[in-house]
Each structure stands twice: as structure tokens, then as C-alpha cells.
Write a protein that holds these residues in place. Structure first.
Motif, PDB file in Angstrom:
ATOM      1  N   ARG A 515       0.869  -1.176   0.000  1.00 18.53           N
ATOM      2  CA  ARG A 515       0.000   0.000   0.000  1.00 18.53           C
ATOM      3  C   ARG A 515       0.900   1.219   0.000  1.00 18.53           C
ATOM      4  NH1 ARG A 515      -3.886   1.421   4.890  1.00 18.53           N
ATOM      5  NH2 ARG A 515      -1.929   1.945   5.922  1.00 18.53           N
ATOM      6  N   ASP A 518       0.471   5.989   3.491  1.00 23.35           N
ATOM      7  CA  ASP A 518      -0.764   6.515   4.078  1.00 23.35           C
ATOM      8  C   ASP A 518      -0.370   7.463   5.200  1.00 23.35           C
ATOM      9  OD1 ASP A 518      -3.311   7.006   4.891  1.00 23.35           O
ATOM     10  OD2 ASP A 518      -3.723   5.010   5.666  1.00 23.35           O
ATOM     11  N   ARG A 541      -4.416  13.710   3.467  1.00 26.88           N
ATOM     12  CA  ARG A 541      -3.698  12.499   3.863  1.00 26.88           C
ATOM     13  C   ARG A 541      -3.654  11.504   2.703  1.00 26.88           C
ATOM     14  NH1 ARG A 541      -7.542   8.543   7.533  1.00 26.88           N
ATOM     15  NH2 ARG A 541      -6.071   7.037   6.694  1.00 26.88           N
ATOM     16  N   GLU A 614     -12.164   2.684   1.577  1.00 21.73           N
ATOM     17  CA  GLU A 614     -12.305   3.046   2.984  1.00 21.73           C
ATOM     18  C   GLU A 614     -13.064   4.352   3.143  1.00 21.73           C
ATOM     19  OE1 GLU A 614      -8.364   2.834   4.660  1.00 21.73           O
ATOM     20  OE2 GLU A 614      -7.432   3.781   2.951  1.00 21.73           O
ATOM     21  N   ASP A 638     -11.157   2.473   8.538  1.00 20.52           N
ATOM     22  CA  ASP A 638     -11.546   3.823   8.121  1.00 20.52           C
ATOM     23  C   ASP A 638     -12.993   3.858   7.632  1.00 20.52           C
ATOM     24  OD1 ASP A 638      -9.504   5.740   8.605  1.00 20.52           O
ATOM     25  OD2 ASP A 638      -8.241   4.639   7.214  1.00 20.52           O
ATOM     26  N   ARG A 648     -11.964   7.091  14.847  1.00 18.52           N
ATOM     27  CA  ARG A 648     -11.503   5.786  15.328  1.00 18.52           C
ATOM     28  C   ARG A 648     -10.468   5.886  16.436  1.00 18.52           C
ATOM     29  NH1 ARG A 648      -7.975   3.650  10.055  1.00 18.52           N
ATOM     30  NH2 ARG A 648      -6.479   2.643  11.388  1.00 18.52           N
TER      31      ARG A 648
HETATM   32 MG    MG Z   1      -7.153   3.055   6.480  1.00 19.51          MG
END
Ligand code: MG
Ligand code: PEP
Length: 758
Positions: A515, A518, A541, A614, A638, A648
Motif C-alpha cells: 500500500r 498513508d 492524507r 475506505e 476507516d 476511530r
Molecule cells: Mg485506512
């Protein structure tokens, strides 16, 4: 600047106090003289010293300005009155109008109705509150920052007098929680899972063991210089040791830490503190408490973690000043075979100083999941519970402790029955772990013949050996930002390529889904400036940064393309909210692939590009998205937060909305159905996948690929092999419209009735 002025001002005061300390008379006489000197020097009408007595009470021991009858008769409980609050919070309080403060507790015998303003600071030693030092003024006045700092420095001298045992016996100073040796259950947060039992060892309490006032400034500066040199070489030695066994990310963490050890600002401040008349040890501790007070106000998790690295270095430097290395000290200390370390906080190097075979667990007063020590502890399989208030004062050396890392709880002095029960559950736990490892090769197929692919989530090189141990099919989510967070600077293409190559080489030829970064939200590396966002989770982000700063993303993609030469490349973009973003992100992959071809580089054998779902908006664009993705992975962590508008990371909302709520299940169901219609390959890689009950629901909803933490693979495989996927689908269907808060209890009862392993 302010600090320098304050310390320069305190030098004379410190010298005077030192003379009193070294002079004749009883400790009480000296205390009486000290309050007089402080009051005069700080131009206050009142100066009082309160000492801690048994049962978390502080008692007035000496005063200049208040009625003398009050001495030894006025007492406050911790948290009662302003001085009680200073004691309970271990933080200074400065008030221009103390009497109108809600915590003000008036005691007529003191005569303090005549005084408006008040400044109180804790008297601390080794992280424990030994008393409170307070000054008061008749007129309303604001105490300047320098005055607060001066009084805190003076508190260090007072601490030596209070700790001496003449005023309050050493026995009485021993913490007992006011409960004798009663068992305690202390709740914290889980930082590293696992169960442990053992004997408490208080880790390296950094406090002074001598006079804090220096004889000769030049000598102290020289001692500091030598100790810093010795510390640097010891850290270099540690880096070499851990570098040789290719501990990858351990090494990054240590290098970052080594860089802090050279921080010129830190060293300069210690030198300045020596310039004010303190010994090198006292100066190091003074700078530490100042830094702690300032940084406590900063919420950013990574800045907080930087602080814990500095605290670790403080202890280390003190050891070197005492002429021994931290490592020697840790090794020499008579460690029990089953030690549980108790610390305010620890740095990663600190933990590595101990023989890890002797460390069963760690209990911290502070710490967060992102803490370097937590990352290292996880790699060493040591359970850690963090954020246990007052652990250092409530736990005594040698106490039996039980650490439940999975639930974030620590039991202090458990009775024999409890210990026996716990030992049984530890044995069971170990047995189950061994059984999961034995079953790692068994097929992950439901009773009605549905194969479920179980992948592993990873973020560090040290996670990779678990892939084989647990029998994961591949890495379904490699969080590339994790190594970025522990580095001191943005890694260049070559460094990233080395890391990704190592990951691919250690994955046994199994697919690894990388990924892309992030970062943003709560994940901001130290080398990127504070973003100062009001709603960071919904802010700039992940792929949003990547698309706005394509150089950053392209560097990462280039490294990935180069690392996967001759091998398949799986890359996935986080936080894709609309198809248009996916098109732009994918174009960057194409540019990097073309670049590799142009340069005659071998390039990957296969390229699969995916998106994370997400953000709920993406669920409504699957028809257009399908042409631009090879796969989709649901980020349920998310997705849940955005579906319910529920942060969260906010503990107040923890558990308020369940992933097994009808709304979330309905959304997940519709995503699975739409993906089937459009033939989009689908998986899920949020925390849900790793919880057996949640995984059961996901299988019922049609998810066939799940990616989870290594430790969850065994339990989820056992679950898969014990369910009937078709029956679970029917069960969920019949409850989706029930209006319940969650289907968790329905699913759990179903599992218990049918012998499903959850
Ligand atoms: Mg996430
Ligand atoms: C998610 O959001 O579910 C996810 C897997 O990503 P992260 O937890 O890293 O945000």
C-alpha cells in the motif's frame, strides 16, 4: 532564552541552599532556613514545603509566612486543595488569584486568607512525588515562566532533603497505595499482545544520588563531555550488534535514536544548566523535566514518542556520568528469570539492553501503540501494557505481576488462586498457539467447501517470518508508512528499493500487496512539518498528498517497480474517494513502468494495481472504477469511522458503533454484491478480518479473501474450518433489518450452539 535567564538567576539561590544543606542542624532546622531563603530570593511573602506522608497525604513541614502553628498540623490529601492537586498531577500550578480557583481549600489555621497569588511545584525524585514547594504573594501577580522554572530547580534540592529519611522515615516513603499490600487491577492500553507473569523490576529510575549543586563548572562540563562521548560509542556498538543480524527496522529505530543522542539543542541546554551551578547529573535531569513539561502539552503522538526517546537518553547519560554503561547497569542488576519491567516510559534501546530471555513483560505509565518500544517488543514477542497511571508508584520492586497484553490490564500482587488460574490460561494460550502453528498447513476451507484466502498484514521486515509460521497465503496489506515513521529522514529511492527488495525476498515468493504511503491524519513522520489540521482523519492524507506531491509518490512507485524486477508487483492506493483519483494514481504507475522500460530495466513480471475502499463514496462508483483497478480491498477501520462519522482514535467513542452493526454489514454486503456483478476481485484488510466473529460475518456476506495480523491467522483458520458459509449467510440475511445495535451477540450465540470456533 527564558530558560537561560531563569537558570542564571537561580545560581546564587542554589549556592545559598547548598550551604544550608551542608551546614549544621537537624533536617527540620535546615528546612526552616531553606523556606526563608527561598521566600526572600523569590520576593514572596510565603514559602512553604509540604512533605508526602503515608496514604497519599501531604503535610506542611516548614513555612515562612504562614502561621507556625500550622506546621505539622495542616494536611491535604492528594488532589485536595491546590497543593494536593500539584502533588496528584506532579505538575506546577501558577495562579494570580488562588482563592477563586475551584480547587482552593481554605485552612483557617494557616492564615492564608491574606495571600492572593500562589505558585506550587512538585518535589520530585525518581519520578515520584515527595512533596510540594509553594510560594505565595499578597498582591495579585502573574508568575513568570522563569520563576516557575527556578522554583522547580529549587525543588530538586528540597527533594534531596526530603528523601534523606530524617524528616519522613524511608519506610513511610515506600509507596503502598494506602492499601497495604492488597492486590490491584490496573487498567491501561494494549501495546503488545500476549500474557506474562513475573516479578516487578523498576526500570532505571533516573534520579540524583548526590548534591545537585556543583563545585566547579569546568569540571562538570568536562564530565558531561566525556559521558556523551561514552554514550555515543555505546550506542554505535549497539547499532553494530543489531546491524550484523540484519534486524532491518530495529536498526532504523536505533539510528533515529542515535541521532537524538547528538541533538545539539538538547546538549546545549544541559550545558546551560551546568552554567547555572548544577552538577552534570542535576543538569541532565533538570533539562529532562523541563522538556517533559513542555512536550506534555503537545498532542502529536510522534512528538510524544520523541520525548520518550529523550527520556531514555537521560537515563543512559546519567549512567555514563556514574561511570557505567546502561547496558552494564541493566545486566549487573540482579534480574529475576521472569522479570517484568515497570517504567514511566522506555526507549527502544533500553529494552534491548536487557537480556530479552529474562524479560517476560513490560508495564509503562506512558507509551502508545506507535511507540518504538512497542514495535520492538512486538518483534520480540514481549507483552506490553501502557498508560497505567502511577505504575511506578503503585508497584514495588519484587511484586508479583500478571500482564495481560491483549486486554491492556496489569494485576499487581495477585493472590495464589488467581496466579494458579492465570498460569493455567497461559498454558492453554501456549498450547493453542502451538496448535495453530501445527495447523498452519491445513487448508482454509469452510465445512461446505468454500475456500477462504487468509493473508497477513505487515508493516515491518520483522513481521515477515510469521508469514511462513502461520501459513498465510501472502501479504494482503503491507503498510509502507511504518518504516517511514521510524526514520529520521525521508528515505530516498535507493533506500526504499532496498527495503522493498528485502520484503519480496523474504516472502517466499508469495504475493505482497504494497500500500502506498498513508501518511497524514495521525501518521506524520517527524521530518514532515506539523500539518496543523482541524480534522486530520478527513484531511490532507494518504493518496491526496500523493497526488498533490507526485514526486513523493513517484519516488515510492519507482522503488517498487525496481524492487520487483522479474517478480509480480501488487500496489494499492489508500483513501481513494473517487474514480478520478484512481485514474490519476494509476497513471503515475504507468509513467514509472515506462521509465523502467526506457532505461532497459527488467521491470515486474506482472503488475496489479488496486484501491482501498475506505471512504464510503467509492462504494457508489464501482461501475466506473472497475476499468481502472485490478482489485479492491476494503479498509474497514476507516470505512467504519467515515460511515458513522466516528473518530476511530477517540477513546470516548470506542465501541460505540460496532462493525457488526446492521448499517456496516449492509454496506459491506452491497460492496461484495456489486464487486461480484462487475467482476472486481475483492478482499478486506481492516481489523475486522482478524476477529473470528467478524470474519464469520464477512464470509457470510461473500468475502473470500481476508487479510489480518499474523496472530489472527491461526484463530481465523480454525473458524473457517468450523463454519458452514451458506448457513451464516442465511443467519445474517434474517437479522439485517432487525434494528439492533449490533448482530454480535446473535452471531456469538450461533457460534456457541454450532461448535463454531470463535
Ligand atoms: Mg485506512
Ligand atoms: C483500514 O482503514 O481499515 C486499513 C486497513 O488501513 P489503516 O488501518 O492503516 O488506516
Amino acid at each position: 532564552m527564558a530558560l537561560r535567564a531563569a537558570w542564571a538567576g537561580s545560581r546564587l539561590l542554589l549556592r545559598r541552599l547548598r550551604d544550608v544543606m551542608a551546614g549544621s542542624g537537624s533536617a527540620q532546622d535546615r528546612l526552616n532556613r531553606i523556606v526563608g531563603i527561598i521566600a526572600r530570593d523569590m520576593v514572596a511573602e510565603v514559602c512553604s514545603i509540604y512533605a508526602r506522608r503515608a496514604g497519599d497525604v501531604i503535610e506542611l513541614f516548614a513555612t515562612e509566612g504562614l502561621k507556625s502553628d500550622a506546621v505539622h498540623s495542616v494536611r491535604f490529601r492528594f488532589g485536595e486543595g491546590i497543593v494536593g492537586v500539584v502533588a496528584a498531577t506532579a505538575r506546577p500550578i501558577a495562579l494570580a488569584d488562588a482563592q477563586s480557583h475551584p480547587d482552593f481549600a481554605f485552612r483557617p489555621e494557616t492564615g492564608e486568607q491574606n495571600y492572593s497569588s500562589m505558585l506550587g511545584v512538585p518535589v520530585l525524585r525518581g519520578g515520584r512525588v515527595l512533596g510540594v514547594l509553594a510560594i505565595q504573594n499578597r498582591t495579585r501577580r502573574e508568575y513568570a515562566e522563569e520563576e516557575i522554572e527556578t522554583l522547580e530547580t529549587v525543588g530538586m534540592v528540597v527533594a534531596e532533603l526530603l528523601a534523606g529519611g530524617e524528616l519522613v522515615s524511608v519506610l513511610e516513603q515506600q509507596p503502598t497505595d494506602g492499601l497495604g499490600l492488597a492486590p490491584l487491577r490496573l487498567e491501561g492500553v494494549r501495546l503488545s499482545p500476549g500474557l506474562a507473569m513475573g516479578a516487578a523490576v523498576l526500570h532505571q529510575p533516573a534520579y540524583l544520588t548526590g548534591d545537585p549543586v556543583a563545585e566547579d563548572e569546568t569540571v562538570e562540563l568536562q564530565r558531561l563531555h566525556e559521558a556523551i562521548d561514552a554514550m555515543h560509542s555505546a550506542l554505535d556498538g549497539m547499532i553494530e550488534r543489531y546491524g550484523s543480524d540484519q534486524a532491518g527496522d530495529h536498526l532504523d529505530i536505533l539510528r533515529t535514536y542515535r541521532m537524538f543522542a547528538e541533538d545539539q539543542g538538547w546538549i546545549r541546554r544541559i550545558r546551560e544548566a551546568i552554567g547555572t551551578g548544577l552538577t552534570a547529573e542535576a543538569a541532565v535531569i533538570r533539562v529532562q523535566s523541563d522538556m517533559r513539561a513542555r512536550m506534555a502539552l503537545v498532542k502529536d503522538a510522534y512528538i510524544q514518542e520523541r520525548l520518550s526517546d529523550f527520556e531514555d537518553l537521560t537515563g543512559r547519560l546519567i549512567q555514563h556520568l556514574a561511570g557505567e554503561t546502561a547496558q552494564q547497569a541493566a545486566r549487573q542488576r540482579d534480574l529475576p528469570e521472569d522479570a517484568i519491567l515497570v517504567a514511566r516510559n522506555m526507549g527502544p534501546a533500553d529494552l534491548l539492553d536487557y537480556e530479552d530471555s529474562q524479560i517476560n513483560g513490560v508495564v509503562l505509565e506512558e507509551g502508545s501503540a506507535a511507540a518504538h518500544v512497542a514495535i520492538v517488543a512486538k518483534a520480540l514477542d514481549i507483552p506490553v501494557v501502557g498508560r497505567i497511571t502511577g505504575a511506578m508508584t503503585r508497584i514495588e520492586p519484587g511484586d508479583r505481576l500478571v500482564v495481560d497484553g491483549a486486554n491492556g490490564v496489569c494485576f499487581v500482587r495477585p493472590n495464589d488462586d488467581f496466579q494458579r488460574t492465570f498460569a493455567r490460561s497461559m498454558a492453554l494460550h501456549a498450547e493453542r498457539k502451538a496448535a495453530y502453528a501445527r495447523d498452519a498447513a491445513l487448508p482454509s476451507v469452510t465445512k461446505d467447501g468454500v475456500p477462504i484466502t487468509l493473508n497477513m498484514n505487515a508493516g515491518l521486515l520483522i513481521d515477515l517470518p510469521h508469514l511462513r509460521e502461520m501459513g498465510g497465503a501472502g501479504i494482503g496489506l503491507y503498510r509502507t508508512e511504518v518504516p517511514f515513521m521510524v526514520r529520521s529522514e525521508f528515505p530516498d529511492v535507493a533506500a526504499q528499493e532496498r527495503l522493498y527488495t528485502a520484503i519480496l525476498e523474504q516472502s517466499d515468493g508469495k504475493p505482497v500487496v504494497f500500500r502506498t504511503l498513508d501518511i497524514g491524519g495521525d501518521k506524520i513522520p517527524t521530518y514532515i512539518q506539523e500539518m496543523g489540521e482541524e480534522n486530520p482523519a478527513m484531511g490532507w492524507r494518504a493518496v491526496r498528498i500523493g497526488l498533490d506531491r507526485p514526486a513523493l509518490l513517484r519516488a515510492q512507485l519507482r522503488a517498487l517497480v525496481q524492487a520487483s524486477s522479474g517478480r509480480p508487483l501488487y500496489v494499492m492506493f489508500p483513501m481513494i474517494a473517487q474514480t478520478a483519483e484512481m485514474i490519476r494514481a494509476r497513471a503515475l504507475v504507468d509513467i514509472e513502468l515506462e521509465r523502467a522500460v526506457e532505461r532497459g530495466l527488467p521491470g515486474p513480471s506482472l503488475v496489479r494495481v488496486g484501491a482501498m475502499l475506505e471512504v464510503p463514496s467509492l462504494a457508489y462508483q464501482l461501475a466506473s472504477l472497475k476499468r481502472h483497478v485490478d482489485f479492491l480491498s476494503v479498509g474497514s477501520n476507516d470505512l467504519l469511522q467515515f460511515l458513522f462519522a466516528s473518530d476511530r482514535g477517540n477513546p470516548k467513542l470506542d465501541g460505540r458503533y460496532d462493525p457488526l452493526s446492521p448499517a456496516m454489514l449492509g454496506m459491506l454486503k452491497s460492496i461484495a454484491e456489486t464487486c461480484r456483478t462487475h467482476e472486481i476481485e475483492l478482499s478486506l484488510c481492516g481489523e475486522m478480518a482478524g476477529s473470528p466473529v467478524d470474519a464469520m460475518a464477512l464470509i457470510g456476506l461473500g468475502y473470500r479473501t481476508l487479510s489480518m495480523n499474523a496472530t489472527a491467522i491461526g484463530p481465523v483458520r480454525a473458524l473457517v474450518r468450523s463454519i458452514d458459509a451458506g448457513a451464516v449467510t442465511e443467519l445474517i440475511e434474517s437479522h439485517l433489518q432487525s434494528g439492533a445495535h449490533s448482530l454480535r451477540s446473535v452471531l456469538k450465540s450461533y457460534a456457541v450452539d454450532r461448535g463454531v470456533q470463535i
